[in-house]
Design an enzyme around this catalytic site. Sequence first.
Site, PDB file in Angstrom:
ATOM      1  N   GLU A 114     -34.857 -15.607 -62.410  1.00 44.27           N
ATOM      2  CA  GLU A 114     -33.419 -15.722 -62.153  1.00 44.27           C
ATOM      3  C   GLU A 114     -33.125 -16.872 -61.679  1.00 44.27           C
ATOM      4  O   GLU A 114     -34.076 -17.761 -61.175  1.00 44.27           O
ATOM      5  CB  GLU A 114     -33.169 -14.436 -61.282  1.00 44.27           C
ATOM      6  CG  GLU A 114     -33.795 -14.347 -59.967  1.00 44.27           C
ATOM      7  CD  GLU A 114     -33.484 -12.852 -59.477  1.00 44.27           C
ATOM      8  OE1 GLU A 114     -32.778 -12.903 -58.593  1.00 44.27           O
ATOM      9  OE2 GLU A 114     -34.235 -12.048 -60.048  1.00 44.27           O
TER      10      GLU A 114
ATOM     11  N   LYS B  78     -31.895 -19.768 -58.973  1.00 42.70           N
ATOM     12  CA  LYS B  78     -31.881 -20.057 -57.531  1.00 42.70           C
ATOM     13  C   LYS B  78     -30.312 -20.429 -57.324  1.00 42.70           C
ATOM     14  O   LYS B  78     -30.299 -21.757 -57.079  1.00 42.70           O
ATOM     15  CB  LYS B  78     -33.249 -20.602 -57.256  1.00 42.70           C
ATOM     16  CG  LYS B  78     -33.137 -20.712 -55.497  1.00 42.70           C
ATOM     17  CD  LYS B  78     -34.394 -21.330 -54.947  1.00 42.70           C
ATOM     18  CE  LYS B  78     -34.681 -21.055 -53.504  1.00 42.70           C
ATOM     19  NZ  LYS B  78     -33.621 -21.793 -52.665  1.00 42.70           N
TER      20      LYS B  78
ATOM     21  N   ASP C   3     -27.515 -21.960 -55.153  1.00 38.50           N
ATOM     22  CA  ASP C   3     -27.409 -22.849 -53.870  1.00 38.50           C
ATOM     23  C   ASP C   3     -26.208 -22.723 -52.932  1.00 38.50           C
ATOM     24  O   ASP C   3     -25.180 -23.162 -53.348  1.00 38.50           O
ATOM     25  CB  ASP C   3     -27.559 -24.303 -54.552  1.00 38.50           C
ATOM     26  CG  ASP C   3     -27.866 -25.472 -53.512  1.00 38.50           C
ATOM     27  OD1 ASP C   3     -28.205 -24.736 -52.147  1.00 38.50           O
ATOM     28  OD2 ASP C   3     -27.811 -26.696 -53.557  1.00 38.50           O
TER      29      ASP C   3
ATOM     30  N   TYR D 118     -28.721 -10.978 -55.762  1.00 34.46           N
ATOM     31  CA  TYR D 118     -29.847 -11.015 -56.330  1.00 34.46           C
ATOM     32  C   TYR D 118     -30.883 -10.004 -55.904  1.00 34.46           C
ATOM     33  O   TYR D 118     -32.105  -9.864 -56.308  1.00 34.46           O
ATOM     34  CB  TYR D 118     -30.658 -12.517 -56.358  1.00 34.46           C
ATOM     35  CG  TYR D 118     -30.661 -12.896 -54.593  1.00 34.46           C
ATOM     36  CD1 TYR D 118     -31.524 -12.362 -53.710  1.00 34.46           C
ATOM     37  CD2 TYR D 118     -29.754 -14.000 -54.314  1.00 34.46           C
ATOM     38  CE1 TYR D 118     -31.586 -12.798 -52.393  1.00 34.46           C
ATOM     39  CE2 TYR D 118     -29.952 -14.395 -52.975  1.00 34.46           C
ATOM     40  CZ  TYR D 118     -30.546 -13.798 -51.959  1.00 34.46           C
ATOM     41  OH  TYR D 118     -30.601 -14.145 -50.716  1.00 34.46           O
TER      42      TYR D 118
ATOM     43  N   LYS E 143     -38.468 -25.168 -57.606  1.00 31.85           N
ATOM     44  CA  LYS E 143     -37.324 -25.870 -57.346  1.00 31.85           C
ATOM     45  C   LYS E 143     -37.323 -27.043 -58.508  1.00 31.85           C
ATOM     46  O   LYS E 143     -38.179 -27.897 -58.725  1.00 31.85           O
ATOM     47  CB  LYS E 143     -37.631 -26.473 -55.855  1.00 31.85           C
ATOM     48  CG  LYS E 143     -37.505 -25.413 -54.906  1.00 31.85           C
ATOM     49  CD  LYS E 143     -36.151 -25.375 -54.207  1.00 31.85           C
ATOM     50  CE  LYS E 143     -36.028 -26.440 -52.962  1.00 31.85           C
ATOM     51  NZ  LYS E 143     -35.210 -25.969 -52.026  1.00 31.85           N
TER      52      LYS E 143
ATOM     53  N   CYS F  11     -20.964 -57.188 -34.957  1.00 32.99           N
ATOM     54  CA  CYS F  11     -20.343 -55.735 -35.505  1.00 32.99           C
ATOM     55  C   CYS F  11     -18.982 -56.008 -36.203  1.00 32.99           C
ATOM     56  O   CYS F  11     -18.213 -56.876 -35.937  1.00 32.99           O
ATOM     57  CB  CYS F  11     -20.065 -55.132 -34.052  1.00 32.99           C
ATOM     58  SG  CYS F  11     -18.874 -53.656 -34.261  1.00 32.99           S
TER      59      CYS F  11
ATOM     60  N   CYS G 134     -15.929 -55.261 -33.605  1.00 31.34           N
ATOM     61  CA  CYS G 134     -15.575 -55.867 -32.451  1.00 31.34           C
ATOM     62  C   CYS G 134     -16.027 -57.110 -32.345  1.00 31.34           C
ATOM     63  O   CYS G 134     -15.822 -58.167 -31.504  1.00 31.34           O
ATOM     64  CB  CYS G 134     -15.911 -55.063 -31.323  1.00 31.34           C
ATOM     65  SG  CYS G 134     -17.464 -54.734 -30.979  1.00 31.34           S
TER      66      CYS G 134
ATOM     67  N   CYS H  66     -24.466 -51.919 -31.980  1.00 31.59           N
ATOM     68  CA  CYS H  66     -23.258 -52.644 -31.436  1.00 31.59           C
ATOM     69  C   CYS H  66     -23.761 -52.240 -29.875  1.00 31.59           C
ATOM     70  O   CYS H  66     -23.217 -51.152 -29.618  1.00 31.59           O
ATOM     71  CB  CYS H  66     -21.846 -52.429 -31.999  1.00 31.59           C
ATOM     72  SG  CYS H  66     -20.811 -53.010 -30.847  1.00 31.59           S
TER      73      CYS H  66
ATOM     74  N   CYS I 111     -15.720 -51.393 -28.163  1.00 29.88           N
ATOM     75  CA  CYS I 111     -15.649 -51.449 -29.579  1.00 29.88           C
ATOM     76  C   CYS I 111     -14.859 -50.280 -29.723  1.00 29.88           C
ATOM     77  O   CYS I 111     -15.200 -49.145 -29.607  1.00 29.88           O
ATOM     78  CB  CYS I 111     -17.114 -51.248 -29.977  1.00 29.88           C
ATOM     79  SG  CYS I 111     -17.173 -51.156 -31.719  1.00 29.88           S
TER      80      CYS I 111
HETATM   81  S1  IVH Z   1     -34.867 -13.697 -53.411  1.00 32.58           S
HETATM   82  C1  IVH Z   1     -37.991 -12.450 -49.994  1.00 32.58           C
HETATM   83  N1  IVH Z   1     -33.574 -14.670 -55.477  1.00 32.58           N
HETATM   84  O1  IVH Z   1     -33.224 -18.542 -51.616  1.00 32.58           O
HETATM   85  C2  IVH Z   1     -36.828 -13.434 -50.384  1.00 32.58           C
HETATM   86  N2  IVH Z   1     -33.254 -15.795 -53.194  1.00 32.58           N
HETATM   87  O2  IVH Z   1     -35.940 -19.052 -49.632  1.00 32.58           O
HETATM   88  C3  IVH Z   1     -35.734 -12.897 -51.058  1.00 32.58           C
HETATM   89  N3  IVH Z   1     -31.528 -17.433 -52.925  1.00 32.58           N
HETATM   90  O3  IVH Z   1     -32.459 -17.862 -48.619  1.00 32.58           O
HETATM   91  C4  IVH Z   1     -34.911 -13.817 -51.861  1.00 32.58           C
HETATM   92  N4  IVH Z   1     -31.106 -17.414 -55.305  1.00 32.58           N
HETATM   93  O4  IVH Z   1     -30.757 -16.768 -50.186  1.00 32.58           O
HETATM   94  C5  IVH Z   1     -33.757 -14.631 -54.073  1.00 32.58           C
HETATM   95  N5  IVH Z   1     -32.366 -15.388 -57.222  1.00 32.58           N
HETATM   96  C6  IVH Z   1     -32.750 -15.463 -56.007  1.00 32.58           C
HETATM   97  C7  IVH Z   1     -32.052 -16.386 -55.092  1.00 32.58           C
HETATM   98  C8  IVH Z   1     -32.565 -16.739 -53.762  1.00 32.58           C
HETATM   99  C9  IVH Z   1     -31.009 -18.148 -54.107  1.00 32.58           C
HETATM  100  C10 IVH Z   1     -32.147 -18.029 -51.720  1.00 32.58           C
HETATM  101  C11 IVH Z   1     -31.989 -16.737 -50.591  1.00 32.58           C
HETATM  102  C12 IVH Z   1     -32.928 -17.420 -49.870  1.00 32.58           C
HETATM  103  C13 IVH Z   1     -33.672 -18.679 -50.444  1.00 32.58           C
HETATM  104  C14 IVH Z   1     -35.196 -18.221 -50.239  1.00 32.58           C
END
Ligand code: IVH
Length: 693
Positions: free
Chosen positions: A128, A130, A132, A239, A327, A421, A424, A439, A445
């Site tokens: 799935e 991740k 942000d 998630y 990542k 600077c 100033c 500075c 300043c």
């Molecule tokens: S599972 C046991 N699934 O990523 C950890 N986390 O370091 C359970 N995050 O702070 C997290 N998308 O908030 C999971 N599909 C996803 C995610 C997700 C983003 C974030 C989560 C956590 C960090 C993991």
Amino acid sequence: MLYRTLLCNAILISMDNTTAQKRIQELSQLIDNYNYEYYVNDTSIITDYEFDLLMAELMQLEKEYPEYALPSSPTKRVGGEVNKTFKQVKHKYPMLSLGNTYSIEEIVEFDNRVRKLLGDRPLSYTCELKYDGVAVGLSYEDGVLVQAVTRGNGAEGDDITDNIRTIRSIPLKLRGHYPAVFEVRGEVVFPWKDFDDFNEYRANNGEEPFANPRNAASGSLKLQDSKEVAKRKLDFCFYSLMGEDLPSTTHYGRLTEAKDWGFKIEKDLVKECCSIDEIQDYIAYWDKHRSELPYAIDGIVIKVNEVELWDELGMTAKSPRWAIAYKFKAERVATRLVSVNFQVGRTGIVTPVANLEPVWLGGTTVRRATLNNADFIEKMDIRINDIVFVEKGGEIIPKIVGVDVDNRPVDALPFTYIAHCPVCGSALVRNEGEAGYYCPNEDGCPTQLIGKLEHFVSRKAMNIDTIGSERLAMLFEKGLVKTVADLYDLKREQLIGLESVSENKKRTSIQEKGADNIIAALELSKQVPFERVLYALGIRFVGEVGAKKLVRYFKNIDTLAQANIMELAMVEDVGEKTAISIFDFFNNTKHLELVVRLKKAGLQFKVQETKVSNVLEGLSFVVSGVFSKFSREQLKQHIEQHGGKVLSSVSSKTSYIVAGDKMGPEKLKKAEKLNVKVIDEDTYLEMCKDDSL
Ligand code: IVH
């Protein structure tokens, strides 16, 4: 159609109680359905106008018959509740983080590890996105959202329920067959489009735009007025589910079930995979297509799909063995360096900033990037007109990470770092061992002076929100305020009629009410605790956490101001550089005079003691590791509240080490060598029991 009949009923003639109650329920249900269709299923059944009419009717009825308003009413989404501070709530299940990697090889190793631990057991994975954003846990009881808590330190977080209720894709009331009690975990995200609109709005109002959607989402959730949160179009990507009595034996199955309860889940985005090849394809696809998503993602999460295997696989030190995050590498683009500006910060530090030919990167147009400092420019041999590589990782400001030296244009010009600077004109200086110039004109300043004032009034410092940047600049220009102590000499009469100009050239003048608000906020700031006052003073290298630790150790400003460098460096996390900076600060008579004036004005310069008992009198403690009943900071506070002393390192004078999980091995070795007793948190708590009470 149903809604048309309902709209006809909307004419508000006076109603009896039963009719009003029925209508409130009817409208709540109806609006909830439209919300669900729109925000979860992406379908619009009625026009905005018709929707607004229904909402207005419900609001009016709830105002007239507040006793019938449902706790999960859709009117809660408009916000209105104001939280002065957020209540701290302990998580029922700790909010963990994931192990992460940037390499496919490590995903293969992860798979090997899982298979080895589970023997021949059949297993699959889910892949799935991740997301942000900002992690939150949502608790539901009997189908109603009862609490929403931020991740915080993983053990406890802030109760932000009122703010979360404003997010339209989060169901306030569930549908279908849901468990009686459970928690949903996910990320609050700020979709790109709404984030861009919001930043544009901020810029038009002379406010600093947010650097990325994650920061904007996080800042929004910290707002005290939920009405303001409601204006920002946040979204929620969920998630996982937590609870005792959850349906389905697979993670994928659970996500699918939750969709039927009203949670938004795009099933196409989650994939069940049986092989590394499938996982790899998923990763490759999203690495290429992630910019097509409406919100930011920074990787892929791979989880063992069979939930009963999670317990068996267990945990490493801080993350589960049944999941891993892949990542994405930071996106990198090439563009031309047009020119370099030099910015002066509140502490005088000069930062070179690159002006770039605009380039699309990670969902936004980048025009500027940091060049760090003089050393960096020299080392990279960066020249004007060079093609430079720009990266935007998790960090806020894009940075230049390299120069395309092989394709250097003939007109590339080396440039000399400024010697004076830009504000100033003072000759810049560079301390030995430091990479940047600064500075030295800290009392003259203008940029530094205004920067110090801005820092002083900022939210995490004195939180004087009635005096923003524009007003400060105006007060400074008019000669009314030069140092932070001058703020407390301001008189109401001086303020009335003063005019300031915003970035977009709008003129506003301070009216009587505005002047009263400023004076009142200054008055209120006299209650701000010492640690924040110390942080507000803006001593170089003393951040929020450092200020807290200094205050806990020295208790009042006089002891702190008299401490020598050795004593200062005794404080946990205070290194030599910071100790010297604090020492220098208090050896400057101008600063001492400033403190005297602030003291006279009534600001807090000592800790408010909250002694509970003296049972630990004469004992000293070192705290190490992770605890289940306290955060480390809380434990230290607890020791002091019971009369004990907290030390930062183990010595023969240490009475006890309170050890939690993952105590530092160095500390343990030293404790054994010096024969210092190591106790756990339960033993510690036993010691705190005061029999005389
Ligand atoms: S599972 C046991 N699934 O990523 C950890 N986390 O370091 C359970 N995050 O702070 C997290 N998308 O908030 C999971 N599909 C996803 C995610 C997700 C983003 C974030 C989560 C956590 C960090 C993991």
